[in-house]
Design a protein around this motif. Structure first.
Motif, PDB file in Angstrom:
ATOM      1  N   UNK A 211     -20.587  24.490  10.432  1.00  0.00           N
ATOM      2  CA  UNK A 211     -19.374  24.428  11.249  1.00  0.00           C
ATOM      3  C   UNK A 211     -19.705  24.716  12.710  1.00  0.00           C
ATOM      4  N   UNK A 212     -20.514  25.755  12.949  1.00  0.00           N
ATOM      5  CA  UNK A 212     -20.868  26.126  14.323  1.00  0.00           C
ATOM      6  C   UNK A 212     -21.578  24.970  15.017  1.00  0.00           C
TER       7      UNK A 212
ATOM      8  N   UNK B 215     -13.058  30.423  19.038  1.00  0.00           N
ATOM      9  CA  UNK B 215     -12.099  31.529  19.005  1.00  0.00           C
ATOM     10  C   UNK B 215     -10.699  31.056  18.636  1.00  0.00           C
ATOM     11  N   UNK B 216     -10.344  29.887  19.168  1.00  0.00           N
ATOM     12  CA  UNK B 216      -8.977  29.413  18.954  1.00  0.00           C
ATOM     13  C   UNK B 216      -8.787  28.741  17.602  1.00  0.00           C
ATOM     14  N   UNK B 217      -9.872  28.192  17.071  1.00  0.00           N
ATOM     15  CA  UNK B 217      -9.741  27.411  15.856  1.00  0.00           C
ATOM     16  C   UNK B 217     -10.906  27.668  14.904  1.00  0.00           C
ATOM     17  N   UNK B 218     -11.029  28.931  14.448  1.00  0.00           N
ATOM     18  CA  UNK B 218     -12.114  29.236  13.508  1.00  0.00           C
ATOM     19  C   UNK B 218     -11.832  28.606  12.150  1.00  0.00           C
ATOM     20  N   UNK B 219     -12.863  28.471  11.322  1.00  0.00           N
ATOM     21  CA  UNK B 219     -12.640  27.897   9.993  1.00  0.00           C
ATOM     22  C   UNK B 219     -11.712  28.792   9.173  1.00  0.00           C
ATOM     23  N   UNK B 220     -11.067  28.231   8.151  1.00  0.00           N
ATOM     24  CA  UNK B 220     -10.181  29.035   7.305  1.00  0.00           C
ATOM     25  C   UNK B 220     -10.918  30.241   6.721  1.00  0.00           C
ATOM     26  N   UNK B 221     -10.323  31.403   6.836  1.00  0.00           N
ATOM     27  CA  UNK B 221     -10.901  32.594   6.231  1.00  0.00           C
ATOM     28  C   UNK B 221     -11.982  33.252   7.071  1.00  0.00           C
ATOM     29  N   UNK B 222     -12.243  32.714   8.267  1.00  0.00           N
ATOM     30  CA  UNK B 222     -13.281  33.274   9.131  1.00  0.00           C
ATOM     31  C   UNK B 222     -12.616  33.833  10.380  1.00  0.00           C
TER      32      UNK B 222
ATOM     33  N   UNK C 257     -16.767  33.638  13.932  1.00  0.00           N
ATOM     34  CA  UNK C 257     -16.978  32.257  14.342  1.00  0.00           C
ATOM     35  C   UNK C 257     -17.820  32.185  15.617  1.00  0.00           C
ATOM     36  N   UNK C 258     -17.505  33.028  16.602  1.00  0.00           N
ATOM     37  CA  UNK C 258     -18.275  32.996  17.843  1.00  0.00           C
ATOM     38  C   UNK C 258     -19.684  33.545  17.617  1.00  0.00           C
ATOM     39  N   UNK C 259     -19.828  34.516  16.705  1.00  0.00           N
ATOM     40  CA  UNK C 259     -21.164  35.011  16.374  1.00  0.00           C
ATOM     41  C   UNK C 259     -22.014  33.904  15.773  1.00  0.00           C
ATOM     42  N   UNK C 260     -21.393  33.081  14.920  1.00  0.00           N
ATOM     43  CA  UNK C 260     -22.126  31.973  14.314  1.00  0.00           C
ATOM     44  C   UNK C 260     -22.612  31.002  15.384  1.00  0.00           C
ATOM     45  N   UNK C 261     -21.794  30.741  16.385  1.00  0.00           N
ATOM     46  CA  UNK C 261     -22.213  29.868  17.477  1.00  0.00           C
ATOM     47  C   UNK C 261     -23.408  30.464  18.217  1.00  0.00           C
ATOM     48  N   UNK C 262     -23.319  31.754  18.504  1.00  0.00           N
ATOM     49  CA  UNK C 262     -24.406  32.408  19.238  1.00  0.00           C
ATOM     50  C   UNK C 262     -25.704  32.356  18.441  1.00  0.00           C
TER      51      UNK C 262
END
Ligand SMILES: [Zn+2]
Length: 89
Positions: free
Chosen positions: A17-18, A54-61, A66-71
């Motif tokens: 997803x990231x 931040x605005x549209x993380x996956x369901x349940x995350x 979500x931003x940590x996954x991107x980093x």
């Protein structure tokens, strides 16, 4: 200007997803020949990706996860394809 949202493929992992978010924002790209993900080193594109996460993380995350996954994706990739020869000159 926001790009038209296209139907997203099913995403199996948070990392996948990231990567899709980073690609959508233009923060990373894939080598045309080898498919390696490369950091485009574009701070504005990165910022867009983090806002999207931040605005549209996956369901349940959570937004933070979500931003940590991107980093983590950005930390794990280089800015060039490891299989492409260096550009001459
Ligand atoms: Zn390559």
């Amino acid at each position: 200007m926001l790009m038209t949202k296209e139907r997203r493929p099913a995403i199996r992992t948070l990392r996948g997803w990231a990567i899709s978010v980073l690609q959508e924002a233009g923060a990373i790209r894939e080598c045309d020949e080898h498919g390696w993900i490369q950091d485009r080193a574009d701070p504005h594109a990165r910022e867009r990706a983090f806002v999207m996460a931040r605005q549209d993380p996956p369901p349940g995350v959570s937004a933070q996860a979500a931003t940590t996954a991107l980093a983590e994706v950005l930390e794990g990739i280089g800015d060039s394809c490891p299989e492409c020869p260096p550009e001459p000159g």
